[in-house]
Design a protein around this motif. Structure first.
Motif, PDB file in Angstrom:
ATOM      1  N   GLY A 138       0.561  16.688 -10.864  1.00  0.00           N
ATOM      2  CA  GLY A 138       1.014  16.678  -9.433  1.00  0.00           C
ATOM      3  C   GLY A 138       1.112  18.179  -8.906  1.00  0.00           C
ATOM      4  N   ILE A 139       0.820  18.335  -7.872  1.00  0.00           N
ATOM      5  CA  ILE A 139       0.820  19.744  -7.224  1.00  0.00           C
ATOM      6  C   ILE A 139       1.455  19.716  -5.647  1.00  0.00           C
ATOM      7  CG2 ILE A 139      -0.401  21.660  -6.130  1.00  0.00           C
ATOM      8  CD1 ILE A 139      -2.342  21.682  -8.639  1.00  0.00           C
ATOM      9  N   VAL A 140       2.388  20.491  -5.358  1.00  0.00           N
ATOM     10  CA  VAL A 140       2.919  20.476  -4.166  1.00  0.00           C
ATOM     11  C   VAL A 140       3.439  22.053  -4.313  1.00  0.00           C
ATOM     12  CG1 VAL A 140       5.029  19.920  -2.858  1.00  0.00           C
ATOM     13  CG2 VAL A 140       4.241  18.392  -4.671  1.00  0.00           C
ATOM     14  N   SER A 141       2.728  22.604  -2.889  1.00  0.00           N
ATOM     15  CA  SER A 141       1.826  21.814  -2.110  1.00  0.00           C
ATOM     16  C   SER A 141       0.456  22.425  -2.141  1.00  0.00           C
ATOM     17  CB  SER A 141       2.481  22.087  -0.321  1.00  0.00           C
ATOM     18  OG  SER A 141       2.575  23.553  -0.220  1.00  0.00           O
ATOM     19  N   VAL A 142      -0.435  21.878  -1.035  1.00  0.00           N
ATOM     20  CA  VAL A 142      -1.922  22.171  -1.477  1.00  0.00           C
ATOM     21  C   VAL A 142      -2.129  23.554  -0.413  1.00  0.00           C
ATOM     22  CG1 VAL A 142      -4.316  21.502  -1.445  1.00  0.00           C
ATOM     23  CG2 VAL A 142      -2.277  20.031  -1.744  1.00  0.00           C
ATOM     24  N   GLY A 143      -1.523  24.594  -0.473  1.00  0.00           N
ATOM     25  CA  GLY A 143      -1.959  25.741  -0.051  1.00  0.00           C
ATOM     26  C   GLY A 143      -3.151  26.539  -0.616  1.00  0.00           C
ATOM     27  N   GLU A 144      -3.349  27.684  -0.519  1.00  0.00           N
ATOM     28  CA  GLU A 144      -4.549  28.366  -1.197  1.00  0.00           C
ATOM     29  C   GLU A 144      -4.248  28.562  -2.958  1.00  0.00           C
ATOM     30  OE1 GLU A 144      -6.605  32.810  -1.150  1.00  0.00           O
ATOM     31  OE2 GLU A 144      -4.725  32.480  -0.263  1.00  0.00           O
ATOM     32  N   MET A 145      -3.064  28.602  -3.219  1.00  0.00           N
ATOM     33  CA  MET A 145      -2.917  28.954  -4.615  1.00  0.00           C
ATOM     34  C   MET A 145      -2.850  27.576  -5.150  1.00  0.00           C
ATOM     35  SD  MET A 145      -2.496  30.573  -7.278  1.00  0.00           S
ATOM     36  CE  MET A 145      -1.866  32.297  -6.688  1.00  0.00           C
ATOM     37  N   GLY A 146      -2.165  26.585  -4.566  1.00  0.00           N
ATOM     38  CA  GLY A 146      -2.086  25.099  -5.114  1.00  0.00           C
ATOM     39  C   GLY A 146      -3.478  24.535  -5.127  1.00  0.00           C
ATOM     40  N   ALA A 147      -4.334  24.687  -4.104  1.00  0.00           N
ATOM     41  CA  ALA A 147      -5.767  24.330  -4.154  1.00  0.00           C
ATOM     42  C   ALA A 147      -6.329  24.778  -5.418  1.00  0.00           C
ATOM     43  CB  ALA A 147      -6.253  24.447  -2.865  1.00  0.00           C
TER      44      ALA A 147
ATOM     45  N   THR B  64       3.892   8.535  -1.460  1.00  0.00           N
ATOM     46  CA  THR B  64       5.306   9.093  -1.272  1.00  0.00           C
ATOM     47  C   THR B  64       5.504   9.879  -2.398  1.00  0.00           C
ATOM     48  OG1 THR B  64       5.841   6.876  -2.504  1.00  0.00           O
ATOM     49  CG2 THR B  64       5.534   6.562  -0.371  1.00  0.00           C
ATOM     50  N   ASP B  65       6.701  10.753  -2.447  1.00  0.00           N
ATOM     51  CA  ASP B  65       6.916  11.478  -3.354  1.00  0.00           C
ATOM     52  C   ASP B  65       7.466  10.553  -4.667  1.00  0.00           C
ATOM     53  OD1 ASP B  65       6.856  13.854  -2.056  1.00  0.00           O
ATOM     54  OD2 ASP B  65       9.026  13.813  -1.358  1.00  0.00           O
ATOM     55  N   GLN B  66       7.979   9.321  -4.355  1.00  0.00           N
ATOM     56  CA  GLN B  66       8.244   8.411  -5.397  1.00  0.00           C
ATOM     57  C   GLN B  66       6.914   8.253  -6.276  1.00  0.00           C
ATOM     58  OE1 GLN B  66      11.069   5.367  -4.369  1.00  0.00           O
ATOM     59  NE2 GLN B  66      10.453   4.189  -6.188  1.00  0.00           N
ATOM     60  N   ALA B  67       5.845   7.729  -5.420  1.00  0.00           N
ATOM     61  CA  ALA B  67       4.798   7.652  -6.223  1.00  0.00           C
ATOM     62  C   ALA B  67       4.180   8.760  -7.329  1.00  0.00           C
ATOM     63  CB  ALA B  67       3.659   7.136  -5.235  1.00  0.00           C
ATOM     64  N   LEU B  68       4.313   9.938  -6.510  1.00  0.00           N
ATOM     65  CA  LEU B  68       3.944  11.201  -7.253  1.00  0.00           C
ATOM     66  C   LEU B  68       4.920  11.126  -8.516  1.00  0.00           C
ATOM     67  CD1 LEU B  68       2.339  13.486  -7.298  1.00  0.00           C
ATOM     68  CD2 LEU B  68       3.980  14.831  -5.872  1.00  0.00           C
ATOM     69  N   VAL B  69       6.078  10.967  -8.346  1.00  0.00           N
ATOM     70  CA  VAL B  69       7.274  11.167  -9.744  1.00  0.00           C
ATOM     71  C   VAL B  69       6.802  10.143 -10.748  1.00  0.00           C
ATOM     72  CG1 VAL B  69       9.474  10.653 -10.154  1.00  0.00           C
ATOM     73  CG2 VAL B  69       8.960  12.167  -8.594  1.00  0.00           C
ATOM     74  N   GLU B  70       6.505   8.832 -10.175  1.00  0.00           N
ATOM     75  CA  GLU B  70       6.163   7.731 -10.898  1.00  0.00           C
ATOM     76  C   GLU B  70       4.857   8.022 -11.822  1.00  0.00           C
ATOM     77  OE1 GLU B  70       6.431   4.269  -9.000  1.00  0.00           O
ATOM     78  OE2 GLU B  70       8.489   4.488  -8.774  1.00  0.00           O
TER      79      GLU B  70
ATOM     80  N   ASP C  55       2.718  13.095 -14.824  1.00  0.00           N
ATOM     81  CA  ASP C  55       3.508  13.755 -16.233  1.00  0.00           C
ATOM     82  C   ASP C  55       4.056  15.301 -15.894  1.00  0.00           C
ATOM     83  OD1 ASP C  55       2.363  11.711 -17.952  1.00  0.00           O
ATOM     84  OD2 ASP C  55       0.525  12.386 -17.400  1.00  0.00           O
ATOM     85  N   TYR C  56       3.482  15.863 -14.937  1.00  0.00           N
ATOM     86  CA  TYR C  56       4.060  17.279 -14.525  1.00  0.00           C
ATOM     87  C   TYR C  56       3.800  17.440 -12.985  1.00  0.00           C
ATOM     88  CZ  TYR C  56       3.089  18.369 -19.566  1.00  0.00           C
ATOM     89  OH  TYR C  56       2.871  18.184 -20.967  1.00  0.00           O
ATOM     90  N   ILE C  57       4.873  18.049 -12.634  1.00  0.00           N
ATOM     91  CA  ILE C  57       4.588  18.297 -11.163  1.00  0.00           C
ATOM     92  C   ILE C  57       4.736  19.890 -11.098  1.00  0.00           C
ATOM     93  CG2 ILE C  57       6.074  18.460  -9.181  1.00  0.00           C
ATOM     94  CD1 ILE C  57       6.588  15.427  -9.544  1.00  0.00           C
TER      95      ILE C  57
END
Length: 327
Positions: free
Chosen positions: A8-17, A55-61, A64-66
């Motif tokens: 998971g990546i938060v958030s999708v800025g230039e670096m995140g993308a 949702t954040d919950q779906a991302l957490v579930e 494997d890594y955020i």
């Protein structure tokens, strides 16, 4: 080759993308939650082949890594979001979720963020980190195949990602793709290294911006460049290049300068310097970047997602005009 691991990546800025594209290229599934974000962000996520969750919950579930890659001012609030999501998740995990805080914060702030995860420590592992260097870039066609066969990600131009804390990454392949370096068990070591490195590069850029814009105001900008080229050609080349890259980034760097000041004051001991707060210089450097972001035409163009070609003199003129109240 597909990899079972989901990141998971938060958030999708230039670096995140860009990090997402690196991971996707190496077979990882990348997911995020950008519910409520702008159309611009939605398009950036689609271009990086990121799967969107609601949702954040779906991302957490599901992840494997955020990887938390947000402006420093948002680092703590983002961590609290995912602690709350982990607390309410009904999913029983076979393996813990790893939360990598890769934001430009001080060691003290990293420790505060780490403490937020104590209530969910049985299911979430906190990792202190930072990103040194620019966004990952894919290799040019026909270049890097030999390197790619020897080490995952080696054919890409990648930043270095120092990590620290009691939980090293268990996935060696992911660690290599992301170009990580484990610094040891102390939370704050990775964040501190990031602060020390960024202070040198971004401090020099801020001094160059002040020098160039003042030379422009005095009508001696060209003469300054001639003198630099003659006596310090490497500095002239690097500074004139770097200042042209600043307007799109300046707003994100304001809080980072405050965090560097905290690092130097609290951990470096500069709060104890004779005569006062020796780390206060980065409060002033923060103002240089705030001025670029908020008061210049180049900063305003960035806020509207407009880009135009510019030179170091263009940036100097825009900054000088803003400081002298000109449009």
């Amino acid at each position: 080759m597909a990899v079972q691991t989901k990141v998971g990546i938060v958030s999708v800025g230039e670096m995140g993308a860009a990090v997402a594209k690196l991971l996707v290229a190496h077979g990882y599934t990348v997911v995020t939650n950008i519910t409520g974000r702008s159309e611009y962000t939605q398009k950036r996520a689609a271009a990086a082949n990121i799967a969107l969750l609601g949702t954040d919950q779906a991302l957490v579930e599901q992840a494997d890594y955020i990887l938390s890659i947000v402006p420093p001012r948002d680092a703590l609030a983002t961590a609290k979001r995912f602690v709350a999501a982990a607390s309410t998740s009904g999913k029983s995990r076979a393996q813990p979720l790893y939360y990598l805080d890769l934001n430009a914060v001080s060691p003290g702030r990293a420790k505060i963020i780490a403490a937020e995860f104590e209530p969910v420590a049985s299911s979430v592992r906190f990792v202190d980190g930072g990103i040194i260097g620019g966004p990952p870039k894919a290799p040019e066609a026909g270049i890097g195949s030999a390197a790619a066969s020897s080490e995952p990600g080696a054919d890409w131009k990648r930043p270095s990602i120092p990590l620290s804390g009691p939980h090293p990454l268990p996935d060696e392949h992911l660690a290599k793709v992301l170009n990580t370096r484990y610094l040891g068990s102390n939370v704050g070591a990775a964040s501190g290294l990031k602060c020390c490195f960024a202070s040198m590069i971004k401090g020099l850029i801020a001094l160059s911006l002040q020098s160039f814009s003042t030379a422009e105001s005095l009508g001696v900008y060209d003469e300054l460049q001639i003198a630099l080229k003659h006596f310090q050609p490497h500095i002239q080349q690097s500074t004139t290049r770097m200042v042209t890259e600043i307007p799109p980034k300046a707003g994100r760097w304001v809080e980072e300068m405050h965090e560097i000041g905290r690092c130097f004051g609290e951990d470096g001991g500069w709060n104890n310097a004779k005569g006062g707060d020796g780390a206060n210089v980065y409060e002033r450097i923060a103002e240089v970047y705030r001025t670029i972001a908020d008061d210049t035409v180049l900063g305003k163009e960035r806020q509207e997602h407009r880009v135009r070609g510019k030179t170091s003199e263009d940036v100097s003129i825009a900054l000088s005009d803003a400081l002298h109240g000109k449009e």
